[in-house]
Design a protein around this motif. Sequence first.
Motif, PDB file in Angstrom:
ATOM      1  N   GLN A 222      -8.348 -50.560  32.222  1.00 37.34           N
ATOM      2  CA  GLN A 222      -8.015 -49.414  31.385  1.00 37.34           C
ATOM      3  C   GLN A 222      -8.320 -49.736  29.926  1.00 37.34           C
ATOM      4  OE1 GLN A 222      -4.024 -48.306  32.275  1.00 37.34           O
ATOM      5  NE2 GLN A 222      -4.226 -46.220  31.552  1.00 37.34           N
ATOM      6  N   MET A 223      -8.974 -48.793  29.258  1.00 40.04           N
ATOM      7  CA  MET A 223      -9.196 -48.890  27.817  1.00 40.04           C
ATOM      8  C   MET A 223      -8.381 -47.800  27.143  1.00 40.04           C
ATOM      9  SD  MET A 223     -10.545 -50.315  25.178  1.00 40.04           S
ATOM     10  CE  MET A 223     -11.961 -51.298  25.720  1.00 40.04           C
ATOM     11  N   LEU A 224      -7.517 -48.217  26.218  1.00 37.81           N
ATOM     12  CA  LEU A 224      -6.673 -47.265  25.504  1.00 37.81           C
ATOM     13  C   LEU A 224      -7.015 -47.295  24.024  1.00 37.81           C
ATOM     14  CD1 LEU A 224      -4.602 -48.992  27.682  1.00 37.81           C
ATOM     15  CD2 LEU A 224      -3.286 -46.941  27.203  1.00 37.81           C
ATOM     16  N   LEU A 225      -6.950 -46.134  23.395  1.00 41.24           N
ATOM     17  CA  LEU A 225      -7.184 -46.015  21.960  1.00 41.24           C
ATOM     18  C   LEU A 225      -5.893 -45.578  21.279  1.00 41.24           C
ATOM     19  CD1 LEU A 225     -10.617 -44.140  21.947  1.00 41.24           C
ATOM     20  CD2 LEU A 225     -10.203 -46.616  21.779  1.00 41.24           C
ATOM     21  N   HIS A 226      -5.613 -46.173  20.130  1.00 40.31           N
ATOM     22  CA  HIS A 226      -4.431 -45.799  19.376  1.00 40.31           C
ATOM     23  C   HIS A 226      -4.753 -44.575  18.522  1.00 40.31           C
ATOM     24  CE1 HIS A 226      -1.285 -45.936  16.264  1.00 40.31           C
ATOM     25  NE2 HIS A 226      -0.538 -46.402  17.247  1.00 40.31           N
ATOM     26  N   VAL A 227      -3.906 -43.531  18.610  1.00 38.56           N
ATOM     27  CA  VAL A 227      -4.231 -42.231  18.044  1.00 38.56           C
ATOM     28  C   VAL A 227      -3.117 -41.737  17.128  1.00 38.56           C
ATOM     29  CG1 VAL A 227      -4.679 -39.805  18.616  1.00 38.56           C
ATOM     30  CG2 VAL A 227      -5.657 -41.623  20.035  1.00 38.56           C
ATOM     31  N   ASP A 228      -3.531 -41.170  16.000  1.00 35.55           N
ATOM     32  CA  ASP A 228      -2.645 -40.362  15.173  1.00 35.55           C
ATOM     33  C   ASP A 228      -2.650 -38.968  15.792  1.00 35.55           C
ATOM     34  OD1 ASP A 228      -1.723 -38.492  13.253  1.00 35.55           O
ATOM     35  OD2 ASP A 228      -2.130 -39.906  11.630  1.00 35.55           O
ATOM     36  N   MET A 229      -1.558 -38.590  16.432  1.00 36.52           N
ATOM     37  CA  MET A 229      -1.555 -37.367  17.222  1.00 36.52           C
ATOM     38  C   MET A 229      -1.711 -36.115  16.365  1.00 36.52           C
ATOM     39  SD  MET A 229       1.531 -38.652  19.687  1.00 36.52           S
ATOM     40  CE  MET A 229       1.787 -37.111  20.557  1.00 36.52           C
ATOM     41  N   LYS A 230      -1.169 -36.115  15.153  1.00 33.86           N
ATOM     42  CA  LYS A 230      -1.272 -34.946  14.291  1.00 33.86           C
ATOM     43  C   LYS A 230      -2.688 -34.774  13.771  1.00 33.86           C
ATOM     44  CE  LYS A 230       0.947 -32.703  10.331  1.00 33.86           C
ATOM     45  NZ  LYS A 230       2.015 -32.810   9.291  1.00 33.86           N
ATOM     46  N   ALA A 231      -3.307 -35.890  13.384  1.00 40.78           N
ATOM     47  CA  ALA A 231      -4.675 -35.830  12.853  1.00 40.78           C
ATOM     48  C   ALA A 231      -5.697 -35.689  13.973  1.00 40.78           C
ATOM     49  CB  ALA A 231      -4.975 -37.087  12.025  1.00 40.78           C
ATOM     50  N   GLY A 232      -5.324 -36.101  15.189  1.00 38.91           N
ATOM     51  CA  GLY A 232      -6.232 -36.000  16.320  1.00 38.91           C
ATOM     52  C   GLY A 232      -7.363 -37.003  16.262  1.00 38.91           C
ATOM     53  N   LYS A 233      -7.121 -38.195  15.716  1.00 37.85           N
ATOM     54  CA  LYS A 233      -8.166 -39.219  15.660  1.00 37.85           C
ATOM     55  C   LYS A 233      -7.534 -40.601  15.745  1.00 37.85           C
ATOM     56  CE  LYS A 233      -8.271 -39.245  10.585  1.00 37.85           C
ATOM     57  NZ  LYS A 233      -9.138 -39.041   9.399  1.00 37.85           N
ATOM     58  N   THR A 234      -8.381 -41.574  16.022  1.00 38.63           N
ATOM     59  CA  THR A 234      -7.880 -42.942  16.159  1.00 38.63           C
ATOM     60  C   THR A 234      -7.438 -43.481  14.807  1.00 38.63           C
ATOM     61  OG1 THR A 234     -10.096 -43.858  15.875  1.00 38.63           O
ATOM     62  CG2 THR A 234      -9.367 -43.429  18.133  1.00 38.63           C
ATOM     63  N   CYS A 235      -6.499 -44.423  14.874  1.00 42.14           N
ATOM     64  CA  CYS A 235      -6.015 -45.080  13.670  1.00 42.14           C
ATOM     65  C   CYS A 235      -5.425 -46.416  14.068  1.00 42.14           C
ATOM     66  CB  CYS A 235      -4.975 -44.230  12.939  1.00 42.14           C
ATOM     67  SG  CYS A 235      -3.428 -44.036  13.855  1.00 42.14           S
ATOM     68  N   ALA A 236      -5.124 -47.249  13.104  1.00 40.47           N
ATOM     69  CA  ALA A 236      -4.526 -48.554  13.390  1.00 40.47           C
ATOM     70  C   ALA A 236      -3.087 -48.386  13.860  1.00 40.47           C
ATOM     71  CB  ALA A 236      -4.572 -49.433  12.147  1.00 40.47           C
ATOM     72  N   ALA A 237      -2.690 -49.200  14.828  1.00 48.16           N
ATOM     73  CA  ALA A 237      -1.302 -49.189  15.300  1.00 48.16           C
ATOM     74  C   ALA A 237      -0.380 -49.684  14.199  1.00 48.16           C
ATOM     75  CB  ALA A 237      -1.172 -50.066  16.536  1.00 48.16           C
ATOM     76  N   LYS A 238       0.877 -49.314  14.273  1.00 47.34           N
ATOM     77  CA  LYS A 238       1.859 -49.749  13.295  1.00 47.34           C
ATOM     78  C   LYS A 238       2.035 -51.271  13.352  1.00 47.34           C
ATOM     79  CE  LYS A 238       3.101 -45.647  11.769  1.00 47.34           C
ATOM     80  NZ  LYS A 238       2.960 -45.226  10.356  1.00 47.34           N
ATOM     81  N   PRO A 239       2.328 -51.873  12.218  1.00 44.17           N
ATOM     82  CA  PRO A 239       2.474 -53.343  12.184  1.00 44.17           C
ATOM     83  C   PRO A 239       3.485 -53.871  13.195  1.00 44.17           C
ATOM     84  CG  PRO A 239       2.340 -52.478   9.949  1.00 44.17           C
ATOM     85  CD  PRO A 239       2.405 -51.287  10.856  1.00 44.17           C
ATOM     86  N   ALA A 240       4.598 -53.150  13.397  1.00 45.29           N
ATOM     87  CA  ALA A 240       5.606 -53.639  14.333  1.00 45.29           C
ATOM     88  C   ALA A 240       5.054 -53.735  15.747  1.00 45.29           C
ATOM     89  CB  ALA A 240       6.837 -52.726  14.302  1.00 45.29           C
ATOM     90  N   VAL A 241       4.179 -52.785  16.121  1.00 43.01           N
ATOM     91  CA  VAL A 241       3.562 -52.811  17.446  1.00 43.01           C
ATOM     92  C   VAL A 241       2.559 -53.961  17.535  1.00 43.01           C
ATOM     93  CG1 VAL A 241       2.027 -51.552  19.015  1.00 43.01           C
ATOM     94  CG2 VAL A 241       3.923 -50.370  17.879  1.00 43.01           C
ATOM     95  N   LEU A 242       1.747 -54.110  16.519  1.00 42.04           N
ATOM     96  CA  LEU A 242       0.752 -55.187  16.524  1.00 42.04           C
ATOM     97  C   LEU A 242       1.422 -56.560  16.519  1.00 42.04           C
ATOM     98  CD1 LEU A 242      -1.841 -53.678  14.009  1.00 42.04           C
ATOM     99  CD2 LEU A 242      -2.038 -53.823  16.503  1.00 42.04           C
ATOM    100  N   ASP A 243       2.581 -56.652  15.884  1.00 42.54           N
ATOM    101  CA  ASP A 243       3.305 -57.930  15.878  1.00 42.54           C
ATOM    102  C   ASP A 243       3.764 -58.319  17.277  1.00 42.54           C
ATOM    103  OD1 ASP A 243       2.960 -58.146  13.171  1.00 42.54           O
ATOM    104  OD2 ASP A 243       4.985 -57.470  12.637  1.00 42.54           O
ATOM    105  N   ARG A 244       4.003 -57.325  18.144  1.00 49.55           N
ATOM    106  CA  ARG A 244       4.377 -57.617  19.536  1.00 49.55           C
ATOM    107  C   ARG A 244       3.138 -57.804  20.410  1.00 49.55           C
ATOM    108  NH1 ARG A 244       9.403 -56.175  21.326  1.00 49.55           N
ATOM    109  NH2 ARG A 244       8.790 -57.458  23.123  1.00 49.55           N
ATOM    110  N   LEU A 245       2.106 -57.014  20.130  1.00 46.39           N
ATOM    111  CA  LEU A 245       0.925 -57.003  20.985  1.00 46.39           C
ATOM    112  C   LEU A 245       0.033 -58.226  20.806  1.00 46.39           C
ATOM    113  CD1 LEU A 245      -1.181 -55.725  22.883  1.00 46.39           C
ATOM    114  CD2 LEU A 245      -1.995 -54.374  20.922  1.00 46.39           C
ATOM    115  N   MET A 246      -0.278 -58.587  19.573  1.00 48.00           N
ATOM    116  CA  MET A 246      -1.316 -59.581  19.339  1.00 48.00           C
ATOM    117  C   MET A 246      -0.968 -60.974  19.877  1.00 48.00           C
ATOM    118  SD  MET A 246      -3.487 -57.517  18.324  1.00 48.00           S
ATOM    119  CE  MET A 246      -4.838 -58.696  18.107  1.00 48.00           C
TER     120      MET A 246
END
Length: 488
Positions: free
Chosen positions: A440-464
């Motif tokens: 699975q390939m997932l893209l991080h999205v700003d739902m209001k803008a309707g386009k991809t964007c960087a994930a929040k730092p708190a999420v990246l701190d858990r993910l990376m």
Amino acid sequence: MSNNRKAAIIGGGVIGGGWAARFLLSGWNVSVFDPDPEAPRKVAEVLANARAALPALADVPMPEEGTLTFEDSIHDAVEGADYIQESISERLDLKHRVYAQIQQSAPHVPMGSSTSGFKPSQLQENAANPATIFVAHPFNPVYLLPLAEIVPSDKNDSGVIENAKEILREIGMFPLHVRKEIDAHIADRFLEAVWREALWLVKDGVATTEEIDEAIRMGFGLRWGQMGLFETYRIAGGEAGMKHFLDQFGPCLSWPWTRLMDVPEYNDELVELIAGQSDAQSGMHSIRDLERIRDRNLIGFMRVLKDSNWGAGKVLLEHDARRRATAPDPTPETAAPMVMAHMQVLPGWIDYNGHMTESRYLFASSETCDAFLRHIGAGLDYVAGGHSYYTAESHILHAGEAKLGDRLTGSVQVLSADEKRLHLFIRIQRGDTLVASIEQMLLHVDMKAGKTCAAKPAVLDRLMPIAEAHKALERPAAAGRFVGAPRG
């Protein structure tokens, strides 16, 4: 494994068998006492129906089934019990004799009675310990319907009652605390009124048993099943609500619409009339067939309510949440695929061949992925804030079959990750056997803008850190496959 708690069921008829099934499928050990030599067969038949029905209401795995035993004495049945449920004949003298035997061996164990007519103060008369005896009146089928009317008297210990209510919640029931003793409690008083009117309608030739049942199930029965009486009538009052309804329909209370205080003579003629009509209506089905048809209908109705978090469905959702809260924690964030989901193949997951359907392979993958996203802080609260991971691409490889009752695990291996992308390899396994893999390939999205964007730092701190640890893992052979690619 069982949770090692024990429920003693005294009386193994339809209701006692339903209680036994409810406790067993909730992971309790159950001991049954019933002098009827046919009791083991009867309970086994109820349990078979329950095994096919109750798991279909859940969206998390059922606990490991408890152990069922049949005992030759009340003493053996209640010894070591954490809860006792009495479901014997509606004879007060018999109940008193049985309670005396129970409390010789288990005087401090909470004991609910399935009685539909007796008040707790009547049950408690001359008991060694009246504080532990109360009414716990269920509705058939006990293994599916959540309601249990809990009726104490002023002799009951409040702690015992609260503990009993919590036990019932743990096995997926809805304990309705009846605050005041009254004959027949709440629900059966209402049903008795409807029943008496139905007897008159049949006796007077106004309607047959089938016509009365059609009036209920084609109309107000559907309304009652999800909103009850008062909420239904509130809507009938329109925008002005219940007061308007009462103003509009209150005068009819003085009209002779019903004969609730007048009961038709109960004689052989009335019995033959009703029994004959009922045989013509449903006699082509065996009782077990009717039970299975009833269970399938209830499952469908209750699952719809579950989807809308309404009525009995709300109880089911809360029960699922309880079981999720006790599920094993994910594996540590080290160089190993992380087990994120524990699932069970439920009756609604299988096709005509008895195998898990294709949609449920995808559902299992989604459950696993969602659990991982929650783990890294990208759950529903994160989505409510306007950001989410969207699946852009996926590939499923069916490696094996899963059948009814199989317990599955879903694990996640992070193939790669950056600020905007998350590349996962999900394994669905039965023990050590691979059932399916999903890339699975997932893209991080700003739902209001309707386009991809960087994930929040708190999420990246858990993910990376997880992505970094998983770099040490061997790349799965199936990763990067396309439809029709050779397996070798």
